[in-house]
Scaffold this active site. Structure first.
Site, PDB file in Angstrom:
ATOM      1  N   GLY A 168      28.500  55.778  24.747  1.00  0.00           N
ATOM      2  CA  GLY A 168      29.581  55.670  23.542  1.00  0.00           C
ATOM      3  C   GLY A 168      28.501  55.655  22.109  1.00  0.00           C
ATOM      4  O   GLY A 168      28.816  54.755  21.488  1.00  0.00           O
TER       5      GLY A 168
ATOM      6  N   SER B 176      27.762  58.210  19.857  1.00  0.00           N
ATOM      7  CA  SER B 176      27.895  59.190  18.763  1.00  0.00           C
ATOM      8  C   SER B 176      28.237  58.732  17.625  1.00  0.00           C
ATOM      9  O   SER B 176      28.259  59.245  16.607  1.00  0.00           O
ATOM     10  CB  SER B 176      28.873  60.190  19.451  1.00  0.00           C
TER      11      SER B 176
ATOM     12  N   VAL C 145      32.698  57.904  30.688  1.00  0.00           N
ATOM     13  CA  VAL C 145      32.086  57.081  31.525  1.00  0.00           C
ATOM     14  C   VAL C 145      32.866  56.352  32.509  1.00  0.00           C
ATOM     15  O   VAL C 145      32.309  55.381  33.444  1.00  0.00           O
ATOM     16  CB  VAL C 145      30.773  56.137  30.942  1.00  0.00           C
TER      17      VAL C 145
ATOM     18  N   ASN D  60      28.197  50.560  26.133  1.00  0.00           N
ATOM     19  CA  ASN D  60      28.792  50.129  24.726  1.00  0.00           C
ATOM     20  C   ASN D  60      30.143  50.929  24.688  1.00  0.00           C
ATOM     21  O   ASN D  60      30.881  50.340  23.877  1.00  0.00           O
ATOM     22  CB  ASN D  60      27.851  50.607  23.757  1.00  0.00           C
TER      23      ASN D  60
ATOM     24  N   TYR E 274      42.387  44.356  26.319  1.00  0.00           N
ATOM     25  CA  TYR E 274      40.854  44.365  25.769  1.00  0.00           C
ATOM     26  C   TYR E 274      40.154  43.025  26.158  1.00  0.00           C
ATOM     27  O   TYR E 274      38.990  42.966  26.507  1.00  0.00           O
ATOM     28  CB  TYR E 274      40.836  44.545  24.098  1.00  0.00           C
TER      29      TYR E 274
ATOM     30  N   ILE F 101      33.431  44.071  13.138  1.00  0.00           N
ATOM     31  CA  ILE F 101      32.439  45.038  12.733  1.00  0.00           C
ATOM     32  C   ILE F 101      33.351  46.205  12.277  1.00  0.00           C
ATOM     33  O   ILE F 101      34.011  47.032  13.019  1.00  0.00           O
ATOM     34  CB  ILE F 101      31.497  45.347  13.897  1.00  0.00           C
TER      35      ILE F 101
HETATM   36  P1  NAP Z   1      33.808  53.323  18.060  1.00  0.00           P
HETATM   37  O1  NAP Z   1      33.302  53.369  16.562  1.00  0.00           O
HETATM   38  O2  NAP Z   1      35.067  53.650  18.507  1.00  0.00           O
HETATM   39  O3  NAP Z   1      33.004  54.183  18.853  1.00  0.00           O
HETATM   40  C1  NAP Z   1      33.340  54.134  20.269  1.00  0.00           C
HETATM   41  C2  NAP Z   1      32.141  55.140  20.797  1.00  0.00           C
HETATM   42  O4  NAP Z   1      32.347  54.998  22.385  1.00  0.00           O
HETATM   43  C3  NAP Z   1      32.483  56.525  20.566  1.00  0.00           C
HETATM   44  O5  NAP Z   1      30.985  57.053  20.528  1.00  0.00           O
HETATM   45  C4  NAP Z   1      33.239  57.118  21.782  1.00  0.00           C
HETATM   46  O6  NAP Z   1      32.961  58.611  21.894  1.00  0.00           O
HETATM   47  C5  NAP Z   1      32.642  56.423  22.990  1.00  0.00           C
HETATM   48  N1  NAP Z   1      33.524  56.490  23.997  1.00  0.00           N
HETATM   49  C6  NAP Z   1      34.894  56.013  24.113  1.00  0.00           C
HETATM   50  N2  NAP Z   1      35.336  56.100  25.195  1.00  0.00           N
HETATM   51  C7  NAP Z   1      34.491  56.515  26.148  1.00  0.00           C
HETATM   52  C8  NAP Z   1      34.054  57.070  27.091  1.00  0.00           C
HETATM   53  N3  NAP Z   1      35.347  56.845  28.171  1.00  0.00           N
HETATM   54  N4  NAP Z   1      33.061  57.796  27.678  1.00  0.00           N
HETATM   55  C9  NAP Z   1      32.033  57.756  26.870  1.00  0.00           C
HETATM   56  N5  NAP Z   1      32.163  57.573  25.536  1.00  0.00           N
HETATM   57  C10 NAP Z   1      33.466  56.717  25.040  1.00  0.00           C
HETATM   58  O7  NAP Z   1      33.605  51.893  18.519  1.00  0.00           O
HETATM   59  P2  NAP Z   1      32.808  50.716  17.848  1.00  0.00           P
HETATM   60  O8  NAP Z   1      33.470  49.723  16.980  1.00  0.00           O
HETATM   61  O9  NAP Z   1      31.372  51.181  17.547  1.00  0.00           O
HETATM   62  O10 NAP Z   1      32.593  49.941  19.655  1.00  0.00           O
HETATM   63  C11 NAP Z   1      31.471  49.851  20.342  1.00  0.00           C
HETATM   64  C12 NAP Z   1      31.693  48.771  21.138  1.00  0.00           C
HETATM   65  O11 NAP Z   1      31.627  47.718  20.765  1.00  0.00           O
HETATM   66  C13 NAP Z   1      32.686  48.783  22.089  1.00  0.00           C
HETATM   67  O12 NAP Z   1      32.724  48.375  23.412  1.00  0.00           O
HETATM   68  C14 NAP Z   1      33.842  47.782  21.638  1.00  0.00           C
HETATM   69  O13 NAP Z   1      34.824  46.953  22.293  1.00  0.00           O
HETATM   70  C15 NAP Z   1      32.652  46.609  21.082  1.00  0.00           C
HETATM   71  N6  NAP Z   1      33.059  45.983  19.816  1.00  0.00           N
HETATM   72  C16 NAP Z   1      33.514  45.994  18.639  1.00  0.00           C
HETATM   73  C17 NAP Z   1      33.752  45.599  17.605  1.00  0.00           C
HETATM   74  C18 NAP Z   1      34.183  46.073  16.298  1.00  0.00           C
HETATM   75  O14 NAP Z   1      34.484  45.233  15.490  1.00  0.00           O
HETATM   76  N7  NAP Z   1      33.979  47.056  15.776  1.00  0.00           N
HETATM   77  C19 NAP Z   1      33.830  44.069  18.001  1.00  0.00           C
HETATM   78  C20 NAP Z   1      33.584  43.434  19.099  1.00  0.00           C
HETATM   79  C21 NAP Z   1      33.105  44.422  20.200  1.00  0.00           C
HETATM   80  P3  NAP Z   1      33.800  59.540  21.326  1.00  0.00           P
HETATM   81  O15 NAP Z   1      34.219  59.439  19.951  1.00  0.00           O
HETATM   82  O16 NAP Z   1      33.421  60.929  21.339  1.00  0.00           O
HETATM   83  O17 NAP Z   1      35.357  59.637  22.142  1.00  0.00           O
END
Ligand code: NAP
Length: 255
Positions: free
Chosen positions: A18, A20, A70, A96, A161, A194
């Site tokens: 993830g 991108s 994944v 991630n 979640y 974030i």
């Molecule tokens: P995001 O901006 O929504 O990005 C998610 C990424 O994961 C995208 O690249 C998406 O690709 C990819 N993805 C989703 N489902 C997938 C799958 N089944 N197979 C392959 N790729 C997949 O999210 P983010 O905020 O950066 O979050 C990243 C991680 O940090 C996550 O595990 C999230 O739970 C964790 N996290 C985030 C926060 C926050 O506040 N943002 C806080 C705590 C933890 P596509 O767009 O191509 O689908």
């Protein structure tokens, strides 16, 4: 770059699921700055993945972008085969990829529950399993699992979640114990709030509540999470395993 002072991850291959956009993309960029060649993975947004790949290549690193869901075993098998074929064995894995489907338990369908568990937890298990053999062979490996403060706190509306993120923490500990004798470390990060696409749906009152419960009184950045991930992947973190590092402005102190 002089051979006398190579970057700390020169010659290593890092796969970030993830990556991108959002946190994963920032981690990929940071690991590339430290010298690693990079496997970008995405599920659907090919254009964003191509942009992430281009910005890594600008640093002079090798990079491939591989579409793979994944949460699916056959996709993970293909992802690792393509990564190894193009760049060599993956010895840095950042689990991630993640998603949310927030609802109160009474409104949450089994499909909502399973979708989040599969994307967040099943995927981390499948990718860990796929990466371990290469790491064991190299007698060196780094696994960083992106959990969440939700996995420590159990927020209302996030039963799926929060459970997936708590389970990722336990997966991290089991991996750390099983792999310690092979010089493979496994650690988790627990980010707070974030701003990314994932959190763009969070309402203003919810944002205010989180801000009020964050001692540093601000949200975090993707770069701040990436810096912590990069440290755990670095040679300097070789004596750290089985840990959960909160990158949350102090939010989890309120537990
Ligand atoms: P995001 O901006 O929504 O990005 C998610 C990424 O994961 C995208 O690249 C998406 O690709 C990819 N993805 C989703 N489902 C997938 C799958 N089944 N197979 C392959 N790729 C997949 O999210 P983010 O905020 O950066 O979050 C990243 C991680 O940090 C996550 O595990 C999230 O739970 C964790 N996290 C985030 C926060 C926050 O506040 N943002 C806080 C705590 C933890 P596509 O767009 O191509 O689908």
């Amino acid at each position: 770059m002089s051979n006398e002072h190579p970057l700390p991850l020169t010659g290593k291959v890092a796969l970030i699921t993830g990556s991108s956009q959002g946190i994963g993309r920032a981690i990929a960029q940071r690991l590339a700055q430290m010298g690693a060649d990079i496997v970008i993975n995405y599920r659907s947004n090919a254009e964003a993945a191509a942009q992430a790949k281009a910005s890594i290549e600008e640093l002079g690193r090798q990079c491939i972008a591989v579409q793979a869901d994944v949460s699916k075993e056959e996709d993970v098998t293909r992802l690792f085969a393509e990564a190894t074929g193009a760049l060599g064995p993956v010895t840095i894995l950042v689990n991630n990829a993640g998603t949310t489907r927030d609802k109160l338990i009474l409104q949450m369908s089994l499909a909502d529950f399973e979708y989040v568990m599969n994307t967040n937890l099943r995927a981390a298990f499948l990718c860990t399993k796929a990466a371990l053999r290469g790491m064991m062979k190299a007698r060196w490996g780094r696994i960083v699992n992106i959990a969440s403060v939700a996995g420590l706190m159990g927020p209302a509306g996030q039963a799926n979640y929060g459970a997936s993120k708590a389970a990722i923490i336990s997966l991290t500990l089991s991996t750390a114990r099983e792999m310690a004798s092979r010089n493979v470390t496994a650690n988790a990060l627990a980010p707070g709030f974030i701003p990314t696409e994932l959190t763009s749906i969070v309402t203003e009152p919810q944002r205010k509540y989180m801000l009020d419960n964050t001692p540093l009184s601000r949200f975090g950045t993707t770069d701040e999470v990436a810096a912590a991930a990069a440290f755990l992947c670095s040679p300097e973190a070789g004596y750290i395993t089985g840990q959960v590092l909160a990158v949350d402005g102090g939010m989890s102190m309120h537990m």
